[in-house]
Scaffold this motif. Sequence first.
Motif, PDB file in Angstrom:
ATOM      1  N   UNK A 197       1.057  -1.080   0.016  1.00 12.18           N
ATOM      2  CA  UNK A 197      -0.214  -0.114  -0.024  1.00 12.18           C
ATOM      3  C   UNK A 197       0.719   1.208  -0.049  1.00 12.18           C
ATOM      4  N   UNK A 198       0.754   2.204  -1.039  1.00 12.99           N
ATOM      5  CA  UNK A 198       1.484   3.502  -0.870  1.00 12.99           C
ATOM      6  C   UNK A 198       0.290   4.340  -0.717  1.00 12.99           C
ATOM      7  N   UNK A 199       0.616   5.369   0.292  1.00 16.57           N
ATOM      8  CA  UNK A 199      -0.117   6.402   0.813  1.00 16.57           C
ATOM      9  C   UNK A 199       0.528   7.668   0.370  1.00 16.57           C
ATOM     10  N   UNK A 200       0.064   8.843  -0.213  1.00 16.71           N
ATOM     11  CA  UNK A 200       0.625   9.939  -0.349  1.00 16.71           C
ATOM     12  C   UNK A 200       0.029  11.151   0.314  1.00 16.71           C
ATOM     13  N   UNK A 201       0.842  11.951   0.752  1.00 20.00           N
ATOM     14  CA  UNK A 201       0.618  13.332   1.582  1.00 20.00           C
ATOM     15  C   UNK A 201       0.999  14.564   0.426  1.00 20.00           C
ATOM     16  N   UNK A 202       0.173  15.262   0.210  1.00 24.22           N
ATOM     17  CA  UNK A 202       0.343  16.368  -0.665  1.00 24.22           C
ATOM     18  C   UNK A 202      -0.269  17.773  -0.146  1.00 24.22           C
ATOM     19  N   UNK A 203       0.360  18.706  -0.801  1.00 25.02           N
ATOM     20  CA  UNK A 203       0.021  20.140  -0.824  1.00 25.02           C
ATOM     21  C   UNK A 203      -1.311  20.110  -1.331  1.00 25.02           C
ATOM     22  N   UNK A 204      -2.250  21.003  -1.059  1.00 25.86           N
ATOM     23  CA  UNK A 204      -3.505  21.376  -1.765  1.00 25.86           C
ATOM     24  C   UNK A 204      -3.353  22.260  -2.969  1.00 25.86           C
ATOM     25  N   UNK A 205      -2.135  22.584  -3.280  1.00 25.30           N
ATOM     26  CA  UNK A 205      -1.604  23.318  -4.493  1.00 25.30           C
ATOM     27  C   UNK A 205      -0.875  22.327  -5.360  1.00 25.30           C
ATOM     28  N   UNK A 206      -1.206  20.949  -5.078  1.00 22.10           N
ATOM     29  CA  UNK A 206      -0.902  19.840  -6.051  1.00 22.10           C
ATOM     30  C   UNK A 206      -1.722  19.602  -7.195  1.00 22.10           C
ATOM     31  N   UNK A 207      -1.509  18.527  -7.854  1.00 24.17           N
ATOM     32  CA  UNK A 207      -2.377  18.147  -9.118  1.00 24.17           C
ATOM     33  C   UNK A 207      -2.660  16.659  -8.936  1.00 24.17           C
ATOM     34  N   UNK A 208      -3.885  16.116  -8.841  1.00 23.58           N
ATOM     35  CA  UNK A 208      -4.165  14.965  -9.062  1.00 23.58           C
ATOM     36  C   UNK A 208      -4.537  14.276 -10.411  1.00 23.58           C
ATOM     37  N   UNK A 209      -3.724  13.794 -11.124  1.00 17.15           N
ATOM     38  CA  UNK A 209      -4.216  13.455 -12.617  1.00 17.15           C
ATOM     39  C   UNK A 209      -4.775  11.907 -12.413  1.00 17.15           C
ATOM     40  N   UNK A 210      -5.483  11.380 -13.506  1.00 15.46           N
ATOM     41  CA  UNK A 210      -5.799  10.168 -13.357  1.00 15.46           C
ATOM     42  C   UNK A 210      -4.637   9.044 -13.132  1.00 15.46           C
ATOM     43  N   UNK A 211      -3.623   9.297 -13.795  1.00 18.74           N
ATOM     44  CA  UNK A 211      -2.566   8.547 -13.726  1.00 18.74           C
ATOM     45  C   UNK A 211      -1.924   8.337 -12.347  1.00 18.74           C
ATOM     46  N   UNK A 212      -1.794   9.681 -11.557  1.00 25.24           N
ATOM     47  CA  UNK A 212      -1.489   9.643 -10.259  1.00 25.24           C
ATOM     48  C   UNK A 212      -2.486   8.865  -9.129  1.00 25.24           C
ATOM     49  N   UNK A 213      -3.600   9.006  -9.261  1.00 24.31           N
ATOM     50  CA  UNK A 213      -4.561   8.620  -8.460  1.00 24.31           C
ATOM     51  C   UNK A 213      -4.886   6.875  -8.674  1.00 24.31           C
ATOM     52  N   UNK A 214      -4.382   6.677  -9.789  1.00 24.14           N
ATOM     53  CA  UNK A 214      -4.471   5.022 -10.030  1.00 24.14           C
ATOM     54  C   UNK A 214      -3.241   4.285  -9.544  1.00 24.14           C
ATOM     55  N   UNK A 215      -1.850   5.127  -9.434  1.00 24.42           N
ATOM     56  CA  UNK A 215      -0.939   4.486  -8.894  1.00 24.42           C
ATOM     57  C   UNK A 215      -0.589   4.456  -7.403  1.00 24.42           C
ATOM     58  N   UNK A 216      -1.542   5.315  -6.809  1.00 25.87           N
ATOM     59  CA  UNK A 216      -1.224   5.275  -5.142  1.00 25.87           C
ATOM     60  C   UNK A 216      -2.884   4.472  -4.738  1.00 25.87           C
ATOM     61  N   UNK A 217      -2.478   4.378  -3.622  1.00 25.55           N
ATOM     62  CA  UNK A 217      -3.573   3.376  -2.911  1.00 25.55           C
ATOM     63  C   UNK A 217      -4.379   4.426  -1.683  1.00 25.55           C
ATOM     64  N   UNK A 218      -3.755   5.407  -1.320  1.00 23.76           N
ATOM     65  CA  UNK A 218      -4.255   6.432  -0.319  1.00 23.76           C
ATOM     66  C   UNK A 218      -3.611   7.726  -0.771  1.00 23.76           C
TER      67      UNK A 218
END
Length: 484
Positions: free
Chosen positions: A125-146
Amino acid sequence: MKKLRVGITGIAIESSTFSPHRSTVDDFRVLRGNDLLARYDFLDADWAAEVEWVPLVDARSLPGGAVTEEAYAELSGEILDRLRSAGELDGLFFDIHGAMSVVGRSDVEASLAQEIRSIVGPDVLVSASMDLHGHVSRELVTALDLITCYRMAPHEDAWETRERAARNLVSRLRSGGRPKKAWVQVPVLLPGEKTSTRLEPAKSIYAAVESVEALDGVLDAAIWVGYAWADEPRCQAAVVVMGDDVPLLTKEAERLAQSYWDARHDFAFVAPTGTLPECLAQAVASDARPFFISDSGDNPTAGGAGDTSWSLDVLLNTPAIVDSSLTTLYAAIVDPESVATAVAAGVGGTISVELGGKVDSGPHGPVALTAQVAAVDADDPVAGTAVVLAVGGLRVIVTARRKPYHLESDFHALGLRPREADVVIVKIGYLEPELYDMAADWLLALTPGGVDQDLLRLGHSGIVRPMFPFDADMAAPSLTPEIF
Protein backbone atom coordinates in the motif's frame (compact mmCIF):
# COMPACT_ATOMS: atom_id res chain seq x y z
CA MET A 1 0.95 -8.95 15.94
CA LYS A 2 3.37 -8.74 13.04
CA LYS A 3 5.53 -5.65 12.98
CA LEU A 4 4.89 -3.74 9.78
CA ARG A 5 7.72 -2.43 7.59
CA VAL A 6 6.84 0.92 6.06
CA GLY A 7 9.18 2.96 3.88
CA ILE A 8 9.31 6.74 3.86
CA THR A 9 10.34 8.75 0.84
CA GLY A 10 9.47 11.89 -1.05
CA ILE A 11 10.55 14.61 -3.42
CA ALA A 12 8.84 17.95 -3.17
CA ILE A 13 8.97 21.29 -4.94
CA GLU A 14 6.43 23.69 -6.39
CA SER A 15 7.66 24.66 -9.86
CA SER A 16 6.64 27.67 -11.92
CA THR A 17 6.95 26.90 -15.61
CA PHE A 18 6.71 30.65 -16.23
CA SER A 19 9.87 31.40 -14.24
CA PRO A 20 13.26 31.36 -15.98
CA HIS A 21 14.82 30.02 -12.79
CA ARG A 22 15.96 26.39 -12.96
CA SER A 23 16.05 24.22 -9.85
CA THR A 24 19.08 21.96 -9.44
CA VAL A 25 20.16 19.40 -6.85
CA ASP A 26 21.80 22.23 -4.90
CA ASP A 27 18.34 23.72 -4.29
CA PHE A 28 17.15 20.59 -2.46
CA ARG A 29 17.67 19.61 1.15
CA VAL A 30 18.21 15.86 1.07
CA LEU A 31 17.67 13.69 4.16
CA ARG A 32 18.54 10.04 4.64
CA GLY A 33 18.66 7.55 7.49
CA ASN A 34 18.00 8.80 11.01
CA ASP A 35 17.93 12.41 9.81
CA LEU A 36 14.94 11.54 7.66
CA LEU A 37 13.15 9.74 10.50
CA ALA A 38 13.79 12.66 12.85
CA ARG A 39 11.82 14.92 10.51
CA TYR A 40 8.58 13.16 11.50
CA ASP A 41 7.76 13.70 15.18
CA PHE A 42 4.60 11.61 14.88
CA LEU A 43 6.60 8.41 14.45
CA ASP A 44 6.73 8.34 18.29
CA ALA A 45 2.92 8.22 18.53
CA ASP A 46 1.24 5.09 19.91
CA TRP A 47 -0.29 4.16 16.55
CA ALA A 48 3.19 4.21 14.96
CA ALA A 49 5.00 2.26 17.67
CA GLU A 50 4.58 -1.23 16.19
CA VAL A 51 5.97 -0.18 12.81
CA GLU A 52 9.51 -0.45 11.52
CA TRP A 53 9.88 2.80 9.64
CA VAL A 54 12.39 2.38 6.82
CA PRO A 55 13.99 5.68 5.74
CA LEU A 56 14.79 5.84 2.03
CA VAL A 57 15.50 9.42 0.91
CA ASP A 58 13.59 12.69 1.14
CA ALA A 59 14.40 15.71 -1.05
CA ARG A 60 12.56 19.01 -0.82
CA SER A 61 13.18 22.51 -2.02
CA LEU A 62 11.87 26.01 -1.75
CA PRO A 63 9.52 26.59 -4.70
CA GLY A 64 11.27 27.71 -7.84
CA GLY A 65 11.47 27.22 -11.55
CA ALA A 66 11.23 23.86 -13.27
CA VAL A 67 13.68 21.19 -12.10
CA THR A 68 16.46 20.27 -14.51
CA GLU A 69 16.30 16.81 -16.04
CA GLU A 70 19.70 16.02 -14.52
CA ALA A 71 18.57 16.93 -11.01
CA TYR A 72 15.35 14.95 -11.29
CA ALA A 73 17.19 11.92 -12.65
CA GLU A 74 19.64 12.00 -9.74
CA LEU A 75 17.03 12.47 -7.00
CA SER A 76 14.38 10.13 -8.34
CA GLY A 77 17.06 7.60 -9.24
CA GLU A 78 18.21 7.47 -5.63
CA ILE A 79 14.63 6.97 -4.43
CA LEU A 80 14.17 4.02 -6.77
CA ASP A 81 17.58 2.51 -6.02
CA ARG A 82 17.01 2.67 -2.27
CA LEU A 83 13.55 1.20 -2.72
CA ARG A 84 14.99 -1.77 -4.64
CA SER A 85 17.42 -2.48 -1.82
CA ALA A 86 15.04 -1.83 1.08
CA GLY A 87 13.82 -5.40 1.36
CA GLU A 88 10.20 -6.46 1.68
CA LEU A 89 7.85 -3.62 2.62
CA ASP A 90 4.22 -3.65 3.68
CA GLY A 91 3.63 -0.02 2.87
CA LEU A 92 5.21 3.22 1.66
CA PHE A 93 4.57 6.76 2.89
CA PHE A 94 5.08 9.04 -0.14
CA ASP A 95 5.55 12.66 1.01
CA ILE A 96 5.27 14.91 -2.06
CA HIS A 97 4.03 18.35 -3.05
CA GLY A 98 2.21 17.58 -6.28
CA ALA A 99 3.29 20.57 -8.39
CA MET A 100 6.81 19.60 -9.38
CA SER A 101 7.64 20.31 -13.00
CA VAL A 102 10.71 18.96 -14.77
CA VAL A 103 12.11 20.44 -17.96
CA GLY A 104 10.91 18.34 -20.89
CA ARG A 105 8.54 16.18 -18.80
CA SER A 106 4.92 16.26 -17.70
CA ASP A 107 3.14 14.93 -14.59
CA VAL A 108 6.37 13.75 -12.98
CA GLU A 109 4.85 12.80 -9.61
CA ALA A 110 2.57 10.35 -11.43
CA SER A 111 5.54 8.96 -13.39
CA LEU A 112 7.53 8.51 -10.18
CA ALA A 113 4.55 6.85 -8.45
CA GLN A 114 4.22 4.45 -11.38
CA GLU A 115 7.93 3.58 -11.20
CA ILE A 116 7.59 3.01 -7.47
CA ARG A 117 4.60 0.74 -8.09
CA SER A 118 6.59 -1.29 -10.62
CA ILE A 119 9.21 -1.97 -7.93
CA VAL A 120 7.02 -2.66 -4.87
CA GLY A 121 4.34 -4.59 -6.75
CA PRO A 122 0.54 -4.52 -6.42
CA ASP A 123 0.25 -5.65 -2.79
CA VAL A 124 2.24 -2.90 -1.05
CA LEU A 125 0.00 0.00 0.00
CA VAL A 126 1.29 3.44 -0.98
CA SER A 127 -0.08 6.54 0.80
CA ALA A 128 0.65 10.07 -0.41
CA SER A 129 0.52 13.31 1.54
CA MET A 130 0.28 16.39 -0.67
CA ASP A 131 -0.02 20.16 -0.70
CA LEU A 132 -3.48 21.39 -1.70
CA HIS A 133 -1.72 23.31 -4.48
CA GLY A 134 -0.66 20.02 -6.06
CA HIS A 135 -2.37 18.17 -8.88
CA VAL A 136 -4.10 14.80 -9.03
CA SER A 137 -4.20 13.32 -12.51
CA ARG A 138 -5.86 10.00 -13.34
CA GLU A 139 -2.38 8.48 -13.64
CA LEU A 140 -1.41 9.61 -10.15
CA VAL A 141 -4.59 8.53 -8.39
CA THR A 142 -4.43 5.07 -9.99
CA ALA A 143 -0.79 4.53 -8.97
CA LEU A 144 -1.52 5.30 -5.30
CA ASP A 145 -3.69 3.49 -2.77
CA LEU A 146 -4.30 6.40 -0.38
CA ILE A 147 -4.02 10.10 -1.08
CA THR A 148 -4.78 13.27 0.86
CA CYS A 149 -3.78 16.95 1.07
CA TYR A 150 -3.73 19.98 3.34
CA ARG A 151 -7.02 21.64 4.28
CA MET A 152 -5.64 25.05 5.18
CA ALA A 153 -4.04 27.86 3.21
CA PRO A 154 -1.74 29.14 4.69
CA HIS A 155 -0.68 25.56 5.41
CA GLU A 156 -0.92 25.47 9.18
CA ASP A 157 -2.05 21.84 9.01
CA ALA A 158 0.85 20.50 6.93
CA TRP A 159 2.18 18.19 9.64
CA GLU A 160 -1.30 17.15 10.68
CA THR A 161 -1.90 16.09 7.07
CA ARG A 162 1.31 14.08 6.89
CA GLU A 163 0.42 12.29 10.09
CA ARG A 164 -3.09 11.57 8.80
CA ALA A 165 -1.68 10.05 5.61
CA ALA A 166 0.74 7.84 7.54
CA ARG A 167 -1.82 6.89 10.20
CA ASN A 168 -4.43 5.94 7.60
CA LEU A 169 -1.80 3.82 5.87
CA VAL A 170 -0.97 1.91 9.04
CA SER A 171 -4.65 1.50 9.87
CA ARG A 172 -5.38 0.01 6.47
CA LEU A 173 -2.38 -2.28 6.65
CA ARG A 174 -3.73 -3.56 9.96
CA SER A 175 -7.32 -3.93 8.74
CA GLY A 176 -6.22 -5.50 5.47
CA GLY A 177 -8.41 -3.36 3.26
CA ARG A 178 -7.40 -1.23 0.30
CA PRO A 179 -9.86 1.71 0.18
CA LYS A 180 -11.82 2.73 -2.88
CA LYS A 181 -11.24 6.20 -4.28
CA ALA A 182 -13.82 8.50 -5.89
CA TRP A 183 -11.88 10.98 -8.07
CA VAL A 184 -13.05 13.91 -10.13
CA GLN A 185 -11.26 16.91 -11.62
CA VAL A 186 -12.84 20.35 -11.65
CA PRO A 187 -11.86 22.59 -14.61
CA VAL A 188 -10.92 25.58 -12.44
CA LEU A 189 -7.40 26.92 -11.97
CA LEU A 190 -6.96 29.74 -9.46
CA PRO A 191 -4.00 31.19 -7.58
CA GLY A 192 -3.60 30.50 -3.89
CA GLU A 193 -4.12 34.18 -3.16
CA LYS A 194 -7.74 33.77 -4.32
CA THR A 195 -8.38 30.51 -2.48
CA SER A 196 -7.15 31.11 1.06
CA THR A 197 -9.16 29.18 3.62
CA ARG A 198 -9.12 32.27 5.83
CA LEU A 199 -11.90 33.67 3.66
CA GLU A 200 -15.11 32.59 1.98
CA PRO A 201 -15.88 30.68 -0.13
CA ALA A 202 -12.82 28.45 0.47
CA LYS A 203 -13.37 28.61 4.23
CA SER A 204 -16.76 26.88 4.02
CA ILE A 205 -15.80 24.56 1.15
CA TYR A 206 -12.86 23.19 3.12
CA ALA A 207 -14.83 23.05 6.37
CA ALA A 208 -17.12 20.59 4.58
CA VAL A 209 -14.18 18.25 3.96
CA GLU A 210 -13.96 17.31 7.64
CA SER A 211 -17.68 16.62 7.82
CA VAL A 212 -17.37 14.26 4.83
CA GLU A 213 -14.40 12.49 6.44
CA ALA A 214 -16.50 11.92 9.59
CA LEU A 215 -19.16 9.90 7.72
CA ASP A 216 -19.35 6.14 8.25
CA GLY A 217 -17.85 4.44 5.21
CA VAL A 218 -15.45 7.35 4.47
CA LEU A 219 -11.76 7.20 5.36
CA ASP A 220 -10.61 10.58 4.08
CA ALA A 221 -11.61 13.44 1.79
CA ALA A 222 -9.56 16.08 0.03
CA ILE A 223 -9.85 19.02 -2.36
CA TRP A 224 -6.88 20.19 -4.41
CA VAL A 225 -6.91 23.80 -5.64
CA GLY A 226 -4.02 23.07 -8.00
CA TYR A 227 -1.06 25.25 -8.91
CA ALA A 228 -1.81 28.14 -11.23
CA TRP A 229 1.75 28.85 -12.45
CA ALA A 230 2.39 25.55 -14.17
CA ASP A 231 1.22 24.83 -17.69
CA GLU A 232 0.43 21.13 -17.94
CA PRO A 233 -2.72 19.11 -18.76
CA ARG A 234 -3.01 17.97 -15.12
CA CYS A 235 -3.31 21.55 -13.85
CA GLN A 236 -6.81 21.98 -12.41
CA ALA A 237 -8.70 21.44 -9.19
CA ALA A 238 -9.50 17.90 -8.04
CA VAL A 239 -11.48 16.02 -5.40
CA VAL A 240 -10.83 12.57 -3.93
CA VAL A 241 -13.00 10.84 -1.32
CA MET A 242 -11.72 7.48 -0.01
CA GLY A 243 -13.38 4.70 1.90
CA ASP A 244 -15.48 1.57 1.52
CA ASP A 245 -19.02 2.75 0.74
CA VAL A 246 -18.80 3.37 -3.01
CA PRO A 247 -22.23 5.02 -3.45
CA LEU A 248 -21.45 7.37 -0.55
CA LEU A 249 -17.94 8.15 -1.84
CA THR A 250 -19.38 8.97 -5.25
CA LYS A 251 -22.10 11.18 -3.83
CA GLU A 252 -19.78 13.14 -1.53
CA ALA A 253 -17.02 13.58 -4.10
CA GLU A 254 -19.53 14.99 -6.57
CA ARG A 255 -21.00 17.26 -3.90
CA LEU A 256 -17.58 18.69 -2.96
CA ALA A 257 -16.65 19.14 -6.62
CA GLN A 258 -19.94 20.86 -7.37
CA SER A 259 -19.51 23.22 -4.44
CA TYR A 260 -16.10 24.25 -5.77
CA TRP A 261 -17.40 24.75 -9.29
CA ASP A 262 -20.45 26.71 -8.10
CA ALA A 263 -18.21 29.09 -6.13
CA ARG A 264 -15.77 29.77 -8.98
CA HIS A 265 -16.93 33.37 -9.49
CA ASP A 266 -16.89 34.09 -5.75
CA PHE A 267 -13.21 33.49 -5.09
CA ALA A 268 -11.51 36.82 -4.45
CA PHE A 269 -8.06 37.99 -3.48
CA VAL A 270 -7.21 37.52 0.17
CA ALA A 271 -6.49 41.24 0.58
CA PRO A 272 -7.38 44.47 -1.25
CA THR A 273 -5.28 44.75 -4.40
CA GLY A 274 -3.74 47.45 -6.56
CA THR A 275 -0.69 48.30 -8.58
CA LEU A 276 2.46 48.78 -6.54
CA PRO A 277 2.35 52.60 -6.91
CA GLU A 278 -1.29 52.56 -5.76
CA CYS A 279 -0.43 50.37 -2.77
CA LEU A 280 2.53 52.56 -1.83
CA ALA A 281 0.37 55.70 -1.95
CA GLN A 282 -2.18 54.12 0.39
CA ALA A 283 0.51 52.88 2.75
CA VAL A 284 2.21 56.26 2.98
CA ALA A 285 -1.09 58.07 3.62
CA SER A 286 -2.29 55.58 6.23
CA ASP A 287 -1.82 55.87 9.99
CA ALA A 288 -1.66 52.07 10.32
CA ARG A 289 1.83 50.89 11.23
CA PRO A 290 3.42 48.66 10.20
CA PHE A 291 1.65 48.67 6.85
CA PHE A 292 2.43 45.52 4.86
CA ILE A 293 2.44 45.18 1.06
CA SER A 294 2.75 41.83 -0.69
CA ASP A 295 4.99 42.01 -3.78
CA SER A 296 3.19 39.01 -5.25
CA GLY A 297 4.61 38.57 -8.74
CA ASP A 298 8.04 37.36 -7.64
CA ASN A 299 7.05 35.40 -4.53
CA PRO A 300 9.82 32.77 -4.01
CA THR A 301 7.50 30.54 -1.99
CA ALA A 302 5.23 30.24 -5.03
CA GLY A 303 8.06 29.67 -7.52
CA GLY A 304 9.30 33.17 -8.37
CA ALA A 305 12.96 33.61 -9.25
CA GLY A 306 13.38 36.03 -6.35
CA ASP A 307 15.55 38.48 -8.29
CA THR A 308 12.90 40.42 -10.20
CA SER A 309 13.89 44.08 -9.83
CA TRP A 310 10.75 45.75 -11.22
CA SER A 311 9.41 46.63 -7.77
CA LEU A 312 12.79 47.90 -6.57
CA ASP A 313 12.84 50.31 -9.49
CA VAL A 314 9.40 51.58 -8.50
CA LEU A 315 10.50 52.04 -4.88
CA LEU A 316 13.63 53.97 -5.82
CA ASN A 317 11.52 56.29 -7.96
CA THR A 318 8.98 56.98 -5.21
CA PRO A 319 10.14 60.06 -3.23
CA ALA A 320 7.69 59.32 -0.42
CA ILE A 321 9.71 56.15 0.22
CA VAL A 322 13.34 57.14 -0.26
CA ASP A 323 13.22 60.89 0.43
CA SER A 324 11.10 61.03 3.57
CA SER A 325 11.25 60.26 7.27
CA LEU A 326 9.47 56.92 6.75
CA THR A 327 11.27 53.65 7.34
CA THR A 328 10.50 51.10 4.62
CA LEU A 329 11.77 47.52 4.61
CA TYR A 330 11.94 45.47 1.40
CA ALA A 331 12.48 41.71 1.55
CA ALA A 332 14.18 40.57 -0.57
CA ILE A 333 16.21 40.33 -3.78
CA VAL A 334 18.63 37.49 -4.51
CA ASP A 335 21.89 38.67 -6.09
CA PRO A 336 25.07 36.89 -4.99
CA GLU A 337 27.33 39.31 -6.88
CA SER A 338 25.90 42.34 -5.10
CA VAL A 339 26.08 40.53 -1.76
CA ALA A 340 29.78 39.85 -2.32
CA THR A 341 30.37 43.51 -3.12
CA ALA A 342 28.57 44.55 0.07
CA VAL A 343 30.55 42.10 2.20
CA ALA A 344 33.81 43.38 0.76
CA ALA A 345 32.83 46.97 1.56
CA GLY A 346 31.71 46.11 5.09
CA VAL A 347 29.06 47.70 7.27
CA GLY A 348 29.12 51.46 6.79
CA GLY A 349 30.68 51.22 3.35
CA THR A 350 29.07 52.66 0.23
CA ILE A 351 28.67 50.53 -2.87
CA SER A 352 27.35 50.96 -6.40
CA VAL A 353 25.87 47.83 -7.95
CA GLU A 354 23.55 46.61 -10.67
CA LEU A 355 20.98 44.88 -8.50
CA GLY A 356 18.60 42.05 -9.47
CA GLY A 357 17.06 41.30 -12.84
CA LYS A 358 19.78 38.80 -13.78
CA VAL A 359 17.73 35.60 -13.72
CA ASP A 360 14.23 36.95 -14.38
CA SER A 361 14.93 40.03 -16.49
CA GLY A 362 11.54 39.99 -18.21
CA PRO A 363 9.82 42.60 -16.04
CA HIS A 364 12.97 44.73 -15.59
CA GLY A 365 16.72 44.34 -15.97
CA PRO A 366 19.30 45.11 -13.29
CA VAL A 367 18.72 48.34 -11.35
CA ALA A 368 21.62 50.74 -10.80
CA LEU A 369 21.86 51.40 -7.08
CA THR A 370 24.25 53.34 -4.85
CA ALA A 371 23.66 52.46 -1.21
CA GLN A 372 25.23 52.18 2.21
CA VAL A 373 25.80 48.72 3.64
CA ALA A 374 23.70 48.74 6.83
CA ALA A 375 24.07 45.12 7.94
CA VAL A 376 25.71 41.81 7.02
CA ASP A 377 24.70 38.32 8.18
CA ALA A 378 27.18 35.78 6.83
CA ASP A 379 25.62 32.77 8.57
CA ASP A 380 22.06 32.63 7.33
CA PRO A 381 21.22 28.93 6.92
CA VAL A 382 18.90 29.61 3.98
CA ALA A 383 20.21 32.78 2.33
CA GLY A 384 23.88 31.89 2.82
CA THR A 385 24.79 35.53 3.30
CA ALA A 386 22.27 38.36 3.59
CA VAL A 387 22.94 42.08 3.60
CA VAL A 388 20.92 45.24 4.08
CA LEU A 389 21.43 48.14 1.66
CA ALA A 390 20.19 51.57 2.78
CA VAL A 391 18.98 54.29 0.43
CA GLY A 392 17.36 57.13 2.34
CA GLY A 393 14.55 55.60 4.39
CA LEU A 394 14.54 52.39 2.32
CA ARG A 395 16.22 49.22 3.59
CA VAL A 396 16.66 46.53 0.93
CA ILE A 397 17.53 42.97 1.96
CA VAL A 398 19.75 41.26 -0.60
CA THR A 399 20.58 37.55 -0.34
CA ALA A 400 23.14 35.22 -1.87
CA ARG A 401 20.53 32.47 -2.21
CA ARG A 402 16.76 32.61 -2.54
CA LYS A 403 15.02 33.04 0.79
CA PRO A 404 11.47 33.91 1.86
CA TYR A 405 10.97 36.36 4.72
CA HIS A 406 8.07 34.91 6.70
CA LEU A 407 9.27 35.25 10.29
CA GLU A 408 10.03 38.22 12.51
CA SER A 409 13.32 36.55 13.41
CA ASP A 410 14.37 36.69 9.74
CA PHE A 411 14.38 40.50 9.99
CA HIS A 412 15.89 40.60 13.48
CA ALA A 413 18.93 38.64 12.24
CA LEU A 414 19.75 41.71 10.16
CA GLY A 415 19.02 44.27 12.86
CA LEU A 416 15.67 45.21 11.32
CA ARG A 417 12.54 45.72 13.43
CA PRO A 418 9.45 45.28 11.26
CA ARG A 419 7.07 46.19 14.08
CA GLU A 420 8.75 49.59 14.29
CA ALA A 421 8.81 50.19 10.53
CA ASP A 422 6.28 52.29 8.66
CA VAL A 423 6.02 50.14 5.53
CA VAL A 424 7.12 46.51 5.05
CA ILE A 425 7.15 45.11 1.52
CA VAL A 426 7.63 41.36 1.24
CA LYS A 427 7.89 39.11 -1.80
CA ILE A 428 4.97 36.95 -0.81
CA GLY A 429 1.34 36.28 -1.66
CA TYR A 430 -0.97 35.88 1.32
CA LEU A 431 0.85 36.80 4.51
CA GLU A 432 2.15 33.92 6.58
CA PRO A 433 0.79 33.79 10.16
CA GLU A 434 3.48 35.84 11.97
CA LEU A 435 3.37 38.62 9.40
CA TYR A 436 -0.42 38.51 9.21
CA ASP A 437 -0.69 38.98 12.97
CA MET A 438 1.87 41.79 12.91
CA ALA A 439 0.34 43.82 10.08
CA ALA A 440 -1.78 46.80 11.12
CA ASP A 441 -2.98 46.90 7.51
CA TRP A 442 -2.17 45.02 4.34
CA LEU A 443 -2.45 45.29 0.56
CA LEU A 444 -1.65 42.80 -2.19
CA ALA A 445 0.32 44.46 -4.99
CA LEU A 446 -0.29 42.92 -8.41
CA THR A 447 3.26 42.97 -9.69
CA PRO A 448 4.89 41.15 -12.65
CA GLY A 449 7.07 38.05 -12.40
CA GLY A 450 7.06 34.28 -12.72
CA VAL A 451 4.04 33.95 -10.41
CA ASP A 452 2.02 36.86 -11.77
CA GLN A 453 -1.47 36.89 -10.22
CA ASP A 454 -2.95 37.93 -13.57
CA LEU A 455 -3.12 34.44 -15.04
CA LEU A 456 -4.60 35.59 -18.32
CA ARG A 457 -1.46 37.50 -19.26
CA LEU A 458 0.90 34.60 -18.57
CA GLY A 459 0.03 32.68 -21.73
CA HIS A 460 -1.00 29.18 -20.63
CA SER A 461 -1.05 26.84 -23.62
CA GLY A 462 -0.68 23.35 -22.13
CA ILE A 463 -3.74 23.23 -19.86
CA VAL A 464 -6.91 21.44 -20.92
CA ARG A 465 -9.51 23.85 -22.24
CA PRO A 466 -12.14 24.97 -21.54
CA MET A 467 -10.97 26.04 -18.10
CA PHE A 468 -12.15 28.76 -15.73
CA PRO A 469 -11.13 31.63 -15.62
CA PHE A 470 -9.52 31.35 -19.05
CA ASP A 471 -12.94 30.50 -20.51
CA ALA A 472 -15.19 32.50 -18.22
CA ASP A 473 -18.43 31.59 -20.01
CA MET A 474 -17.74 27.88 -20.43
CA ALA A 475 -20.57 25.39 -20.07
CA ALA A 476 -20.98 23.50 -16.82
CA PRO A 477 -18.77 20.39 -16.81
CA SER A 478 -19.70 16.85 -15.90
CA LEU A 479 -18.54 16.28 -12.35
CA THR A 480 -19.35 12.58 -12.09
CA PRO A 481 -16.53 10.89 -10.15
CA GLU A 482 -14.63 7.84 -11.32
CA ILE A 483 -14.03 5.00 -8.88
CA PHE A 484 -10.60 3.42 -8.48
